[in-house]
Design an enzyme around this catalytic site. Structure first.
Site, PDB file in Angstrom:
ATOM      1  N   ASP A  92      34.103  71.770   3.932  1.00  0.00           N
ATOM      2  CA  ASP A  92      34.171  70.634   3.016  1.00  0.00           C
ATOM      3  C   ASP A  92      32.745  70.117   2.792  1.00  0.00           C
ATOM      4  O   ASP A  92      31.791  70.572   3.433  1.00  0.00           O
ATOM      5  CB  ASP A  92      35.104  69.547   3.589  1.00  0.00           C
ATOM      6  CG  ASP A  92      35.736  68.706   2.489  1.00  0.00           C
ATOM      7  OD1 ASP A  92      35.145  68.576   1.396  1.00  0.00           O
ATOM      8  OD2 ASP A  92      36.838  68.162   2.716  1.00  0.00           O
TER       9      ASP A  92
ATOM     10  N   GLU B  83      40.030  59.265  -0.870  1.00  0.00           N
ATOM     11  CA  GLU B  83      39.607  59.536   0.500  1.00  0.00           C
ATOM     12  C   GLU B  83      39.600  58.258   1.348  1.00  0.00           C
ATOM     13  O   GLU B  83      40.513  57.436   1.268  1.00  0.00           O
ATOM     14  CB  GLU B  83      38.276  60.299   0.506  1.00  0.00           C
ATOM     15  CG  GLU B  83      38.408  61.650  -0.227  1.00  0.00           C
ATOM     16  CD  GLU B  83      37.250  62.600  -0.006  1.00  0.00           C
ATOM     17  OE1 GLU B  83      36.795  62.772   1.143  1.00  0.00           O
ATOM     18  OE2 GLU B  83      36.801  63.209  -0.995  1.00  0.00           O
TER      19      GLU B  83
END
Length: 517
Positions: free
Chosen positions: A196, A402
């Protein structure tokens, strides 16, 4: 060169692209053919801008709606998440009948490489804290969080992205056991594993505190491609030094290069490295907007419809003398789309991309003789004095993505709750909740005549009006448990102590209204 982008509900970074409902809404459709078509449309729109690789789908199994990424998860139920991996076949193309299992497949220049993410357990962290620790036995990990990966690999997914989170205290970006032994070994995944964004930096705390350690453990874990947005020269120097000094064997480098080349070959990048300019017309095409509108219709979940089955409020009559449309989310395309839309955290307002707000959709749907009054936050006197036939109140969460979306309270933001009470106490009202997850609605439920969970529907707000006014019936079913209070969380279908406000798979239905009525 391979170039990837977060196209997680359509090609969502691009002006005038079609924005589809977020995954939580698609899970409520239970329609895997629909998500396959959405995958194909998203692939075309990405290719229209010359991009051949998307960081989607998110196959997280969100077990706690306090998590800020819960709307990126199709369901708390791994079976639904498994079914929705059909989007991969839409994105990448159908696998040839004789293809070997686990080998990446991209079917031509109208398709893209996909990415199953985030491996593994991202939706199971304690209290839903983003990037945190998933505490689970091996059986629980394999039966809840892993099944989506089995299906993704069988369907030829090209890449897998590793999760920021930890499993039983071990950072996934440093887990040789799960990335190399299980994913590449046991599951025989043959595509490449990607980190990521700054994922290896976060192996240490503070982030980037010991980058040599991060590079060593990230690469040795089995990550093939590292996302290094800001410091590529530092990464290259450290990795080269680690290889030259025998800390990382050349066989590990060869494994990574072999896998990356395998995906590039399957994408045809060496034969066709440049964008195909003839595909430009697919961006935001009417066919794709029609598909998104269908997805919105099928994703809506009718939670309440009148006091009992004999007195339904929905569908609403198109012909009325005067109706009220109220709420912060009625005329706000940014709010309607949610996070990951044009900007990472999403945006406020109607001038960031093209689409149809719910207010605009209602205006088109009702009879021309019906007077529509729009007021974002009317007071009680206004509602009482106008003698409306009925009201549609559209409220919900403001956009987030997020960690910014982590939320322990899950209440309807203050003005939204006020608007519900000001309107619903004084006139027959339908509340349309625009949110990435279930919220606390119990205190207001008795005042609402009808309640619709619209999730984060995207740019095609007409899909909401299609169903409110009976052109189509409600068919969506909850893909998540709707809790009463957050102190019940986590609470998922199948739990021993299960006492929801609305259970998993709840969803009332209505019949379409015939034209004559």
């Amino acid at each position: 060169m391979i170039y990837g982008i977060d196209a997680v509900h359509g090609h969502n970074n691009v002006y005038k692209a079609t924005i589809f409902p977020h995954n939580v809404g698609l899970g409520a459709t239970r329609d895997k053919d629909l998500v396959k078509r959405i995958g194909a449309a998203t692939a075309l729109e990405a290719r229209a801008t010359g991009i051949p690789y998307v960081f989607a789908p998110c196959i997280a199994v969100c077990r706690d709606p306090r998590w800020g990424r819960c709307y990126e998860s199709y369901s708390e139920d791994p079976k639904i998440v498994q079914e929705m991996t059909e989007i991969i076949v839409g994105l990448q193309g159908d696998i040839p009948a004789n293809a070997a299992k686990g080998v990446p497949h991209v079917g031509g220049n109208t398709k893209v490489a996909a990415c199953a993410k985030h491996f593994v357990g991202d939706g199971g962290t304690t209290n839903g804290i983003n990037e945190n620790n998933t505490v689970a036995g091996w059986h629980e990990l394999l039966s809840i969080h892993m099944p989506g990966y089995y299906q993704s690999i069988i369907k030829g997914v090209s890449t897998v992205m590793v999760s920021y989170s930890s499993y039983n205290g071990v950072k996934m970006h440093a887990s040789h056991k799960l990335v190399t032994k299980f994913l590449k070994g046991t599951l025989n995944f043959r595509g490449f594993v990607i980190s990521d964004w700054q994922g290896i930096d976060k192996i240490t705390y503070p982030q980037h505190a010991n980058y040599t350690h991060s590079v060593l453990y990230g690469v040795k874990a089995g990550i093939d491609m590292i996302m290094v947005p800001l410091n590529h020269t530092e990464f290259i120097d450290i990795l080269t030094s680690l290889v030259n000094n025998n800390f990382i064997p050349m066989s590990r480098i060869n494994d990574a290069v072999r896998r990356i080349l395998r995906v590039k070959f399957s994408m045809g990048l060496f034969e066709n490295p440049m964008a195909d300019l003839s595909l430009g017309a697919h961006l935001g095409s009417q066919a794709h907007r029609d598909l998104a509108r269908e997805a919105v219709r099928k994703s809506l979940v009718l939670l309440k419809n009148g006091g009992d089955a004999d007195s339904p409020v929905l569908p609403l009559p198109k012909k009325a003398s005067k109706i009220l449309v109220a709420g912060s989310h009625a005329d706000n395309l940014g709010y309607q789309c949610g996070g990951w839309t044009i900007a990472w955290q999403g945006l406020n307002g109607n001038n960031h991309t093209a689409g149809t707000t719910i207010l605009s959709a209602i205006s088109t749907a009702v009879d021309p003789s019906t007077e529509i009054v729009y007021s974002e936050s009317p007071d009680e006197d206004f509602v009482r004095s106008n003698k409306f036939d009925y009201a549609v109140v559209v409220v919900g969460e403001y956009p987030y993505a997020e960690t910014a979306g982590d939320n322990l309270d899950l209440i309807i933001p203050e003005h939204g709750a006020d608007t519900i009470m000001h309107v619903c106490v004084n006139v027959k009202c339908v509340v349309v909740l625009v949110s990435g997850r279930p919220l606390v609605v119990g205190p207001y439920l008795s005042y609402m005549d009808a309640l619709v969970a619209a999730w984060l529907p995207g740019t095609e707000g007409q899909g909401v009006a299609d169903v409110l006014f009976g052109d189509y019936g409600f068919t969506g079913k909850l893909s998540r448990t709707w809790f009463k209070t957050p102190d019940q969380l986590p609470m998922n279908v199948g739990d021993q102590h299960y006492d929801p406000l609305f259970p998993f798979a709840h969803g009332l239905t209505t019949e379409p209204v015939t034209a004559s009525s």
